[in-house]
Write an enzyme that holds these catalytic residues in place. Structure first.
Site: not given
Ligand code: COA
Length: 327
Positions: A114, A254, A284
């Site tokens: 990214c 980004h 994204n």
């Molecule tokens: N729909 C419903 N539930 C979901 C889900 C979806 N699409 N994706 C994950 N979950 C669930 C997980 O299974 C987890 O469930 P659990 O608590 O029962 O285990 C819960 O939601 C929390 O997951 P988590 O990964 O901790 O969520 P989060 O708040 O961190 O959000 C992202 C996930 C990916 C949206 C977030 O972490 C993010 O944007 N991270 C940065 C990504 C990034 O910057 N990438 C690099 C640059 S591109």
């Protein structure tokens, strides 16, 4: 005398296909409510079968060249930032060169996820400053939906396709790129990676069964590092350029996640109205997200002659960067 390098034309392109949160509800166990509240995303663009990265990169680049008032033959270098190339070889930059008819250019790719567009800007800026080249294209082009695992709800809801392109050339003193820096920390390899298909694992029945050819992401591990890294490098670059946060007209981070954007803005102390976000419509788009956003802001008049703009990115690697530009 050294040349300042600035953006003299931009363009962007998307596939026509749209994947909404409601569409994703039919593919994985998720909900519009979860996706909207956790990421801010409502829809993303999705390439059709037979559509590939260089096509969108070329479309964006053609628009950028036209708006710069140049011809494809005037371009000396094409740097394509992509993590989703058409194929391993030749580079997508070389393929875009052929599609444009940019017969005097060298074409190459940058693999910095990214942050790729800021990697490209940083490299090209120094080549223009030293007079090695005059006109360069920096492109961010991605068809992420073909590298995303539609059985993994943690990644498939986030990524979308698109391309943005900028023509860089010498500009007047005091304008253009005033400060820019790129960083990486490869110790975070497994926080976001696609392990299959390379020289380490190759492509075997096993790697395919393990779905190793798709992106794997530990989103919550990346979150904090992303916020900290983007905020720190932004402050460092503003300092280097001799400005403070109050002087900035617009911040374009980004577009990774609305919550990351909000957290970076709050760490920097920038009011919401000065931070651009289009994540709801495009998701994204990795290396394409900053040039797409920049072009949208130029077209809508959010960025005007004289605007001071801060760009910051973070991505797999991990990689990050910050750039301060005076338009
Ligand atoms: N729909 C419903 N539930 C979901 C889900 C979806 N699409 N994706 C994950 N979950 C669930 C997980 O299974 C987890 O469930 P659990 O608590 O029962 O285990 C819960 O939601 C929390 O997951 P988590 O990964 O901790 O969520 P989060 O708040 O961190 O959000 C992202 C996930 C990916 C949206 C977030 O972490 C993010 O944007 N991270 C940065 C990504 C990034 O910057 N990438 C690099 C640059 S591109």
């Amino acid at each position: 005398m050294a040349n300042n390098a600035g953006i003299i034309g931009m363009g962007h392109a998307f596939p026509e296909g749209i994947l909404t949160n409601a569409d994703l509800e039919k593919i994985v166990e998720t909900s519009d409510e979860w996706i909207t509240s956790r990421t801010g995303i409502k829809q993303r663009h999705k390439a059709a079968e037979g559509e590939y990265t260089s096509q969108f990169g070329t479309k964006a680049a053609k628009q950028a060249i036209e708006r710069a008032g140049l011809q494809p033959e005037d371009i000396d270098l094409i740097v394509c930032a992509t993590t989703t190339p058409d194929q391993i070889m030749p580079s997508t930059g070389a393929l875009i060169q052929a599609q444009l008819g940019a017969t005097n250019a060298a074409g190459m790719d940058i693999f910095a996820a990214c942050s790729g567009f800021l990697y490209g800007l940083t490299m090209v800026e120094s080549m223009i400053r030293t007079g090695q080249i005059r006109n360069a294209l920096v492109i961010g082009a991605e068809v992420l939906t073909k590298y995303v695992d539609y059985t993994d709800r943690g990644t498939c809801v986030i990524f979308g396709d698109g391309a943005g392109a900028a023509v860089l050339a010498p500009v007047a003193e005091g304008k253009g790129i005033l400060a820019t820096k790129i960083r990486s920390d490869g110790r975070y390899e497994e926080a976001l990676y696609a392990p299959g298909g390379g020289t380490k694992l190759g492509t075997t029945h096993e790697t395919i069964d393990n779905r190793d050819h798709f992106f794997k992401m530990k989103g919550n591990e990346l979150f904090k590092v992303a916020v900290r890294s983007m905020a720190e490098i932004s402050k460092e670059m503003l300092d280097k350029a001799g400005y403070s946060v109050e002087d900035v007209d617009l911040v374009i981070p980004h577009q990774a996640n609305q919550r990351i954007t909000d957290a970076v803005a709050s760490r920097l102390g920038v009011p919401e109205e000065k931070v651009y976000s289009n994540i709801a419509e495009h998701g994204n788009t990795s290396s394409a997200s900053i040039p797409i956003a920049l072009d949208e802001c130029l077209q809508s008049g959010k960025i005007k002659e004289g605007s001071l703009v801060l760009l910051t990115a973070f991505g797999g690697g991990v990689t990050w960067g910050g750039t301060v530009i005076r338009f």
